[in-house]
Design an enzyme around this catalytic site. Structure first.
Site, PDB file in Angstrom:
ATOM      1  N   HIS A 297      12.571  -2.592   2.486  1.00  0.00           N
ATOM      2  CA  HIS A 297      12.035  -1.272   2.827  1.00  0.00           C
ATOM      3  C   HIS A 297      12.937  -0.202   2.238  1.00  0.00           C
ATOM      4  CE1 HIS A 297       9.213  -3.219   5.424  1.00  0.00           C
ATOM      5  NE2 HIS A 297      10.211  -3.925   5.915  1.00  0.00           N
TER       6      HIS A 297
ATOM      7  N   GLU B  31      12.582  -9.365   2.305  1.00  0.00           N
ATOM      8  CA  GLU B  31      11.787  -8.246   2.824  1.00  0.00           C
ATOM      9  C   GLU B  31      12.545  -6.965   2.513  1.00  0.00           C
ATOM     10  OE1 GLU B  31      11.216  -8.391   7.071  1.00  0.00           O
ATOM     11  OE2 GLU B  31      10.517  -6.307   7.138  1.00  0.00           O
TER      12      GLU B  31
ATOM     13  N   TYR C  98      11.020   8.900   1.120  1.00  0.00           N
ATOM     14  CA  TYR C  98      11.034   7.827   0.115  1.00  0.00           C
ATOM     15  C   TYR C  98      11.710   8.221  -1.201  1.00  0.00           C
ATOM     16  CZ  TYR C  98       7.777   5.704   3.374  1.00  0.00           C
ATOM     17  OH  TYR C  98       7.215   5.163   4.508  1.00  0.00           O
TER      18      TYR C  98
ATOM     19  N   ARG D 239       4.903  10.865  -2.721  1.00  0.00           N
ATOM     20  CA  ARG D 239       4.663  10.521  -1.319  1.00  0.00           C
ATOM     21  C   ARG D 239       5.887  10.837  -0.459  1.00  0.00           C
ATOM     22  NH1 ARG D 239       4.799   4.403   1.142  1.00  0.00           N
ATOM     23  NH2 ARG D 239       4.026   4.988   3.185  1.00  0.00           N
TER      24      ARG D 239
ATOM     25  N   ARG E  25      13.031   4.984  12.467  1.00  0.00           N
ATOM     26  CA  ARG E  25      11.784   5.748  12.393  1.00  0.00           C
ATOM     27  C   ARG E  25      10.921   5.447  13.633  1.00  0.00           C
ATOM     28  NH1 ARG E  25       9.174   5.087   6.714  1.00  0.00           N
ATOM     29  NH2 ARG E  25       8.005   6.894   7.500  1.00  0.00           N
TER      30      ARG E  25
ATOM     31  N   ALA F 295       3.061  -0.749   5.078  1.00  0.00           N
ATOM     32  CA  ALA F 295       2.529  -0.779   6.451  1.00  0.00           C
ATOM     33  C   ALA F 295       2.083  -2.169   6.885  1.00  0.00           C
ATOM     34  CB  ALA F 295       1.364   0.203   6.551  1.00  0.00           C
TER      35      ALA F 295
ATOM     36  N   PRO G  89       0.796  -1.225   0.000  1.00  0.00           N
ATOM     37  CA  PRO G  89       0.000   0.000   0.000  1.00  0.00           C
ATOM     38  C   PRO G  89       0.836   1.287   0.000  1.00  0.00           C
ATOM     39  CG  PRO G  89      -0.025  -1.002   2.175  1.00  0.00           C
ATOM     40  CD  PRO G  89       0.629  -1.990   1.246  1.00  0.00           C
ATOM     41  N   ASN G  90       0.355   2.237  -0.767  1.00  0.00           N
ATOM     42  CA  ASN G  90       0.926   3.588  -0.879  1.00  0.00           C
ATOM     43  C   ASN G  90       2.198   3.653  -1.723  1.00  0.00           C
ATOM     44  OD1 ASN G  90      -1.020   5.065   0.828  1.00  0.00           O
ATOM     45  ND2 ASN G  90      -0.224   3.734   2.440  1.00  0.00           N
TER      46      ASN G  90
ATOM     47  N   ASN H 273       7.997  -5.597  -0.601  1.00  0.00           N
ATOM     48  CA  ASN H 273       7.859  -4.401   0.224  1.00  0.00           C
ATOM     49  C   ASN H 273       6.388  -4.326   0.592  1.00  0.00           C
ATOM     50  OD1 ASN H 273       7.705  -1.969   1.508  1.00  0.00           O
ATOM     51  ND2 ASN H 273       8.978  -0.860   0.030  1.00  0.00           N
TER      52      ASN H 273
END
Ligand code: DQA
Length: 144
Positions: free
Chosen positions: A99, A97, A22, A17, A106, A76, A9-10, A73
């Site tokens: 990111h 995985e 990012y 964004r 963060r 969330a 998502p996103n 990725n």
């Protein structure tokens, strides 16, 4: 060899964004970057993005059934989705995985991952450059 790059998502909004977090690369740029890496490495890379959890679950089922390694990725969903974890746990080939940001520097809620303990490895904080690195690793180490 086939590799799925699955973005949650996103991530379709990359470029606009939160660019400070990012970067300015768009999702279309990211697709081109992954496909270019695939061509250079002789890997058939397929990049997909969805904002819908059930669709991601179904893509992971497809990867499991087809024995395809995955760069995931999960955005969330990484931090709370048991459904995405359970689907990823069915993979037979490698799971990376990924990111874009360094989730560990963060907010505390991003320090939890439902994926890390079932992943072959984790890449975080290298920006979109992490994607071609993940594809290269799979090309060189894939176990199926
Ligand atoms: C992300 C980090 C997640 O915490 C966030 O929810 C995302 C993107 C990253 O690529 O840095 O959507 O997975």
């Amino acid at each position: 060899m086939k590799v799925f790059v699955l973005n949650g998502p996103n991530l379709g909004r990359l470029g606009t964004r939160e660019p400070a977090v990012y970067g300015s690369t768009t999702h279309a740029d990211l697709v081109a970057m992954c496909e270019r890496a695939g061509r250079e490495l002789g890997v058939d890379v397929e990049v997909r993005q969805t904002d819908f959890e059930g669709e991601m679950v179904q893509w992971l089922h497809e990867a499991a059934d087809r024995n395809v390694p995955v760069v995931l990725n999960a955005g969330a969903w990484t931090h709370y989705s048991v459904a995405v974890r359970d689907a990823a746990a069915q993979l037979n080939a490698d799971l990376i995985e990924l990111h874009i940001s360094n989730v560990h520097k963060r907010e505390p809620f991003r320090h939890t991952s439902y994926l890390s303990d079932i992943a072959t490895g984790v890449i975080a904080g290298l920006g979109v450059a992490g994607y071609p690195l993940a594809i290269r690793w799979l090309a060189e180490h894939a176990r199926s």
